[in-house]
Write a protein that holds these residues in place. Structure first.
Motif, PDB file in Angstrom:
ATOM      1  N   HIS A 137     -20.884 -17.546   9.271  1.00 21.76           N
ATOM      2  CA  HIS A 137     -19.428 -17.528   9.409  1.00 21.76           C
ATOM      3  C   HIS A 137     -18.952 -18.977   9.534  1.00 21.76           C
ATOM      4  CE1 HIS A 137     -15.409 -16.720  10.780  1.00 21.76           C
ATOM      5  NE2 HIS A 137     -15.612 -15.419  10.929  1.00 21.76           N
ATOM      6  N   PRO A 138     -18.041 -19.428   8.678  1.00 26.61           N
ATOM      7  CA  PRO A 138     -17.647 -20.840   8.700  1.00 26.61           C
ATOM      8  C   PRO A 138     -17.000 -21.285  10.011  1.00 26.61           C
ATOM      9  CG  PRO A 138     -16.196 -19.557   7.279  1.00 26.61           C
ATOM     10  CD  PRO A 138     -17.343 -18.682   7.611  1.00 26.61           C
ATOM     11  N   GLN A 139     -16.355 -20.361  10.723  1.00 27.86           N
ATOM     12  CA  GLN A 139     -15.720 -20.718  11.994  1.00 27.86           C
ATOM     13  C   GLN A 139     -16.669 -20.555  13.179  1.00 27.86           C
ATOM     14  OE1 GLN A 139     -12.185 -18.052  10.886  1.00 27.86           O
ATOM     15  NE2 GLN A 139     -11.258 -19.557  12.256  1.00 27.86           N
ATOM     16  N   TYR A 140     -17.712 -19.762  12.985  1.00 30.28           N
ATOM     17  CA  TYR A 140     -18.660 -19.488  14.074  1.00 30.28           C
ATOM     18  C   TYR A 140     -20.082 -19.639  13.533  1.00 30.28           C
ATOM     19  CZ  TYR A 140     -14.412 -17.434  15.993  1.00 30.28           C
ATOM     20  OH  TYR A 140     -13.127 -17.235  16.437  1.00 30.28           O
ATOM     21  N   PRO A 141     -20.474 -20.841  13.147  1.00 24.04           N
ATOM     22  CA  PRO A 141     -21.765 -21.038  12.475  1.00 24.04           C
ATOM     23  C   PRO A 141     -22.978 -20.749  13.342  1.00 24.04           C
ATOM     24  CG  PRO A 141     -20.734 -23.144  13.027  1.00 24.04           C
ATOM     25  CD  PRO A 141     -19.707 -22.088  13.289  1.00 24.04           C
ATOM     26  N   PHE A 142     -22.797 -20.717  14.659  1.00 20.12           N
ATOM     27  CA  PHE A 142     -23.941 -20.465  15.535  1.00 20.12           C
ATOM     28  C   PHE A 142     -24.061 -18.996  15.939  1.00 20.12           C
ATOM     29  CE2 PHE A 142     -22.746 -24.957  16.249  1.00 20.12           C
ATOM     30  CZ  PHE A 142     -23.901 -25.541  15.742  1.00 20.12           C
ATOM     31  N   HIS A 143     -23.202 -18.155  15.410  1.00 12.88           N
ATOM     32  CA  HIS A 143     -23.317 -16.706  15.622  1.00 12.88           C
ATOM     33  C   HIS A 143     -24.074 -16.133  14.418  1.00 12.88           C
ATOM     34  CE1 HIS A 143     -20.183 -17.558  18.538  1.00 12.88           C
ATOM     35  NE2 HIS A 143     -20.307 -16.334  19.018  1.00 12.88           N
ATOM     36  N   ALA A 144     -25.328 -15.821  14.588  1.00  7.74           N
ATOM     37  CA  ALA A 144     -26.177 -15.407  13.471  1.00  7.74           C
ATOM     38  C   ALA A 144     -25.695 -14.110  12.834  1.00  7.74           C
ATOM     39  CB  ALA A 144     -27.619 -15.232  13.953  1.00  7.74           C
ATOM     40  N   ILE A 145     -25.804 -14.050  11.517  1.00  8.79           N
ATOM     41  CA  ILE A 145     -25.593 -12.799  10.786  1.00  8.79           C
ATOM     42  C   ILE A 145     -26.940 -12.084  10.766  1.00  8.79           C
ATOM     43  CG2 ILE A 145     -24.857 -11.745   8.635  1.00  8.79           C
ATOM     44  CD1 ILE A 145     -22.670 -13.351  10.035  1.00  8.79           C
ATOM     45  N   THR A 146     -27.006 -10.901  11.346  1.00 10.00           N
ATOM     46  CA  THR A 146     -28.259 -10.159  11.474  1.00 10.00           C
ATOM     47  C   THR A 146     -28.171  -8.832  10.748  1.00 10.00           C
ATOM     48  OG1 THR A 146     -27.610  -8.969  13.475  1.00 10.00           O
ATOM     49  CG2 THR A 146     -28.567 -11.179  13.766  1.00 10.00           C
ATOM     50  N   LEU A 147     -29.313  -8.204  10.563  1.00 15.01           N
ATOM     51  CA  LEU A 147     -29.338  -6.878   9.927  1.00 15.01           C
ATOM     52  C   LEU A 147     -28.587  -5.861  10.771  1.00 15.01           C
ATOM     53  CD1 LEU A 147     -33.013  -6.865   8.624  1.00 15.01           C
ATOM     54  CD2 LEU A 147     -30.943  -6.695   7.208  1.00 15.01           C
ATOM     55  N   ARG A 148     -28.691  -5.940  12.090  1.00 13.81           N
ATOM     56  CA  ARG A 148     -27.979  -4.992  12.942  1.00 13.81           C
ATOM     57  C   ARG A 148     -26.467  -5.120  12.730  1.00 13.81           C
ATOM     58  NH1 ARG A 148     -29.970  -2.383  17.269  1.00 13.81           N
ATOM     59  NH2 ARG A 148     -31.578  -3.969  17.672  1.00 13.81           N
ATOM     60  N   LYS A 149     -25.990  -6.347  12.652  1.00 12.63           N
ATOM     61  CA  LYS A 149     -24.552  -6.554  12.444  1.00 12.63           C
ATOM     62  C   LYS A 149     -24.117  -6.097  11.053  1.00 12.63           C
ATOM     63  CE  LYS A 149     -24.478 -10.438  15.688  1.00 12.63           C
ATOM     64  NZ  LYS A 149     -24.478 -11.914  15.824  1.00 12.63           N
ATOM     65  N   LEU A 150     -24.930  -6.363  10.039  1.00 14.08           N
ATOM     66  CA  LEU A 150     -24.585  -5.931   8.689  1.00 14.08           C
ATOM     67  C   LEU A 150     -24.527  -4.415   8.595  1.00 14.08           C
ATOM     68  CD1 LEU A 150     -26.780  -8.382   6.563  1.00 14.08           C
ATOM     69  CD2 LEU A 150     -24.294  -8.460   6.844  1.00 14.08           C
ATOM     70  N   LEU A 151     -25.518  -3.744   9.164  1.00 11.99           N
ATOM     71  CA  LEU A 151     -25.591  -2.280   9.047  1.00 11.99           C
ATOM     72  C   LEU A 151     -24.564  -1.565   9.912  1.00 11.99           C
ATOM     73  CD1 LEU A 151     -29.474  -1.836   8.981  1.00 11.99           C
ATOM     74  CD2 LEU A 151     -27.896  -1.680   7.041  1.00 11.99           C
ATOM     75  N   SER A 152     -24.047  -2.223  10.938  1.00 13.54           N
ATOM     76  CA  SER A 152     -23.033  -1.609  11.808  1.00 13.54           C
ATOM     77  C   SER A 152     -21.629  -2.152  11.510  1.00 13.54           C
ATOM     78  CB  SER A 152     -23.373  -1.855  13.280  1.00 13.54           C
ATOM     79  OG  SER A 152     -23.372  -3.243  13.574  1.00 13.54           O
ATOM     80  N   HIS A 153     -21.489  -2.866  10.400  1.00 15.06           N
ATOM     81  CA  HIS A 153     -20.182  -3.394   9.963  1.00 15.06           C
ATOM     82  C   HIS A 153     -19.552  -4.308  11.006  1.00 15.06           C
ATOM     83  CE1 HIS A 153     -20.332  -0.625   6.543  1.00 15.06           C
ATOM     84  NE2 HIS A 153     -20.675   0.316   7.394  1.00 15.06           N
ATOM     85  N   SER A 154     -20.378  -5.039  11.742  1.00 15.62           N
ATOM     86  CA  SER A 154     -19.845  -5.918  12.775  1.00 15.62           C
ATOM     87  C   SER A 154     -20.201  -7.391  12.530  1.00 15.62           C
ATOM     88  CB  SER A 154     -20.361  -5.491  14.164  1.00 15.62           C
ATOM     89  OG  SER A 154     -21.777  -5.521  14.227  1.00 15.62           O
ATOM     90  N   ALA A 155     -20.386  -7.758  11.242  1.00 18.79           N
ATOM     91  CA  ALA A 155     -20.739  -9.129  10.901  1.00 18.79           C
ATOM     92  C   ALA A 155     -19.509  -9.979  10.594  1.00 18.79           C
ATOM     93  CB  ALA A 155     -21.692  -9.151   9.706  1.00 18.79           C
ATOM     94  N   SER A 156     -18.298  -9.420  10.804  1.00 17.24           N
ATOM     95  CA  SER A 156     -17.035 -10.130  10.554  1.00 17.24           C
ATOM     96  C   SER A 156     -16.831 -10.479   9.087  1.00 17.24           C
ATOM     97  CB  SER A 156     -16.923 -11.390  11.419  1.00 17.24           C
ATOM     98  OG  SER A 156     -16.656 -11.055  12.759  1.00 17.24           O
ATOM     99  N   ILE A 157     -17.395  -9.676   8.188  1.00 19.44           N
ATOM    100  CA  ILE A 157     -17.186  -9.841   6.750  1.00 19.44           C
ATOM    101  C   ILE A 157     -16.040  -8.943   6.324  1.00 19.44           C
ATOM    102  CG2 ILE A 157     -18.223  -9.498   4.469  1.00 19.44           C
ATOM    103  CD1 ILE A 157     -20.965  -9.970   5.879  1.00 19.44           C
ATOM    104  N   ALA A 158     -15.119  -9.467   5.540  1.00 23.45           N
ATOM    105  CA  ALA A 158     -13.960  -8.670   5.117  1.00 23.45           C
ATOM    106  C   ALA A 158     -13.486  -9.127   3.749  1.00 23.45           C
ATOM    107  CB  ALA A 158     -12.831  -8.792   6.133  1.00 23.45           C
ATOM    108  N   ILE A 159     -13.570  -8.236   2.759  1.00 26.30           N
ATOM    109  CA  ILE A 159     -13.071  -8.506   1.405  1.00 26.30           C
ATOM    110  C   ILE A 159     -11.814  -7.667   1.216  1.00 26.30           C
ATOM    111  CG2 ILE A 159     -13.678  -8.631  -1.047  1.00 26.30           C
ATOM    112  CD1 ILE A 159     -15.663 -10.094   0.719  1.00 26.30           C
ATOM    113  N   ASN A 160     -10.715  -8.273   0.805  1.00 28.88           N
ATOM    114  CA  ASN A 160      -9.477  -7.493   0.668  1.00 28.88           C
ATOM    115  C   ASN A 160      -9.575  -6.528  -0.507  1.00 28.88           C
ATOM    116  OD1 ASN A 160      -8.197  -8.625  -1.839  1.00 28.88           O
ATOM    117  ND2 ASN A 160      -8.226 -10.514  -0.657  1.00 28.88           N
ATOM    118  N   SER A 161      -8.756  -5.479  -0.457  1.00 28.08           N
ATOM    119  CA  SER A 161      -8.853  -4.392  -1.436  1.00 28.08           C
ATOM    120  C   SER A 161      -8.538  -4.855  -2.852  1.00 28.08           C
ATOM    121  CB  SER A 161      -7.915  -3.249  -1.036  1.00 28.08           C
ATOM    122  OG  SER A 161      -6.576  -3.704  -0.929  1.00 28.08           O
ATOM    123  N   THR A 162      -7.629  -5.821  -2.993  1.00 21.75           N
ATOM    124  CA  THR A 162      -7.311  -6.326  -4.327  1.00 21.75           C
ATOM    125  C   THR A 162      -8.533  -6.983  -4.951  1.00 21.75           C
ATOM    126  OG1 THR A 162      -5.008  -6.706  -3.689  1.00 21.75           O
ATOM    127  CG2 THR A 162      -5.799  -7.867  -5.638  1.00 21.75           C
TER     128      THR A 162
END
Length: 486
Positions: free
Chosen positions: A219-244
């Protein structure tokens, strides 16, 4: 009067879930169903005037809001649609009106049910006439229903058609569906198999597994917060792509696969994009196809085979599923005659122009002059295919579900099943609300995600575990009751 009063109060509350962009999209979608002068006014007062015009035309009412639910789904305002569905479901229970596929499958009206007996136990299932009439009411051309417990198929039946032109009836064994988001549950099973072999850890930075020193994911604003498999699979990795942006990912035929899964993931998930929520990973939940696909990429990298090959060889083939009838690409199948066709029901013909503008790269066409309200969408694909494009029959999916109900059978250990069904964050991770500021006192709903699988509580208190799935012209529901494992 009180019913309409409550409904109008709900519509006011729903406005808090809509952004200005959502209002613009909603007004455009409604097209000629609303006056042109209202269509161009995307303010709050303009949207309320739009709703008033729909009341005036009897297109919505406190007794029937299907039209508005469908509109909110089309513009990806799922929270707004959910609020209306919950209201309508409660209204259904009070008045006995049929409204949605989910209501059809779990309705409690004894007059509309048949009794199936298995090993001396009685199972209530909706009768055929009730389902046929309900599907026609909500414009679903066909469906396949399979009810199982851990040891038996308790009920199976098909209704309607997989193709309207030419007419081809549904088939439990042969009709091939794209599973939409139910596909995500396979990613979690694959990951847990790797966890059991100690090849990955749920809480380790995924960069350790991707092995891309020049393409690190953070995450560019939180580079020390690791992206993990648990976060990816529980939709809690702060990733968001707009519908358009997501709509641009649809591609006709198999052309989406000209880009590899890795190329797709690194294009949309990297620190140089704006596809991140303004919150640290792990602090909020927001549904993400791209995040789930990144977890599938980890499976590819660790297993050193393609993700779909992994699912076929390591999950479905050991369960006895004919993997020649499973795939994601059209080219994975000898022929596509058994594919369930994608149809979109439109309330007036002006919607055709709207769909063509919304997703111009796909082919929307009226299927015939005799069926002007039905649009056919040619087969398509998209880059986040692990999260939504696994294709198989209803029977094959029921075999997979029984594996989960059997605590993993020979596929995964029971502790992995427990891990997948445990809500990540113990219910303390809120769903992200783009319209809520940091100082708001409004209570946010908590995430109910385990690892891909999620929990849903109905109005009557019944609690289900599973996953739903929807895409253009397709809607699925895979769920079971933990108490009885049905």
């Amino acid at each position: 009067m009180s019913g309409q009063f409550d409904f109008r109060a709900l519509l006011i509350k729903v406005q808090d879930l809509l952004s200005d962009r959502d209002r613009v999209r909603l007004h455009f979608l409604l097209g000629d169903d609303i006056p042109r002068n209202l269509r161009d006014n995307s303010s709050l007062s303009g949207t309320l005037s739009v709703l008033e015009s729909l009341f005036d035309k009897d297109m919505i009412s406190d007794q029937d809001c299907d039209y508005l639910i469908e509109a909110f789904k089309k513009i990806h305002c799922y929270d707004a649609a959910k609020r209306l569905q919950e209201y309508q479901r409660a209204h259904t229970q009070r008045n006995g009106r049929n409204c949605s596929l989910q209501d059809i499958l779990i309705d409690d009206n004894e007059d509309d049910r048949i009794i199936v007996t298995v090993d001396g136990n009685n199972l209530n299932c909706p009768n055929q006439q009730f389902i046929d009439e309900s599907l026609e009411k909500v414009h679903i051309p066909g469906t396949a229903i399979v009810v199982v417990n851990a040891t038996h198929i308790l009920y199976q039946h098909v209704f309607g058609y997989q193709s309207l032109l030419p007419k081809r009836p549904m088939n439990i064994d042969k009709s091939i569906f794209p599973l939409a988001s139910i596909s995500k549950t396979f990613i979690a099973v694959a990951v847990m198999q790797l966890v059991e072999k100690e090849l990955v850890d749920l809480d380790t930075d995924i960069n350790q597994y991707l092995l891309e020193p020049y393409k690190r994911i953070y995450h560019p604003q939180y580079p020390f917060h690791a992206i993990t498999l648990r976060k990816l699979l529980s939709h809690s990795a702060s990733i968001a792509i707009n519908s358009t942006e997501q709509n641009t990912q649809y591609r006709p035929g198999d052309t989406a696969f000209e880009e590899t899964l890795a190329e797709f993931c690194f294009k949309y998930i990297n620190p140089n994009t704006s596809n991140w929520l303004p919150k640290p990973p792990g602090s909020v939940a927001s549904y993400s196809n791209e995040g789930s696909s990144m977890a599938a990429l980890v499976v590819e990298r660790i297993a050193n085979i393609s993700y779909i090959q992994y699912v076929k060889e390591r999950i479905l083939k050991p369960l006895g599923v004919d993997v020649s009838k499973v795939g994601v690409r059209l080219a994975d199948f000898e022929n596509t005659e058994d594919f369930v066709k994608h149809y979109v029901y439109v309330f007036n013909t002006s919607y055709l122009e709207g769909w063509q503008k919304e997703i111009p790269q796909l082919n929307f066409t009226p299927i015939s002059d005799n069926l002007p309200n039905w649009l056919h969408v040619s087969n398509f694909g998209f880059g986040s295919f692990p999260a939504g494009l696994l294709r198989m029959s209803a029977k094959a999916l029921s075999i997979y579900l029984r594996m989960f109900m059997n605590n993993g059978s020979s596929i995964v250990h029971p502790r992995s099943i427990t891990e997948m069904r445990t809500i990540v964050g113990s219910g303390n991770i809120p769903m992200y609300n783009i319209n809520q500021n940091n100082h708001s006192t409004q209570q946010q709903s908590a995430s109910q995600f385990g690892l891909s699988w999620y929990w849903q509580t109905m109005d009557d208190g019944r609690r289900y575990l599973g996953h739903s799935g929807s895409m253009l012209g397709i809607a699925h529901l895979m769920l079971f009751v933990i108490v009885s494992w049905i």
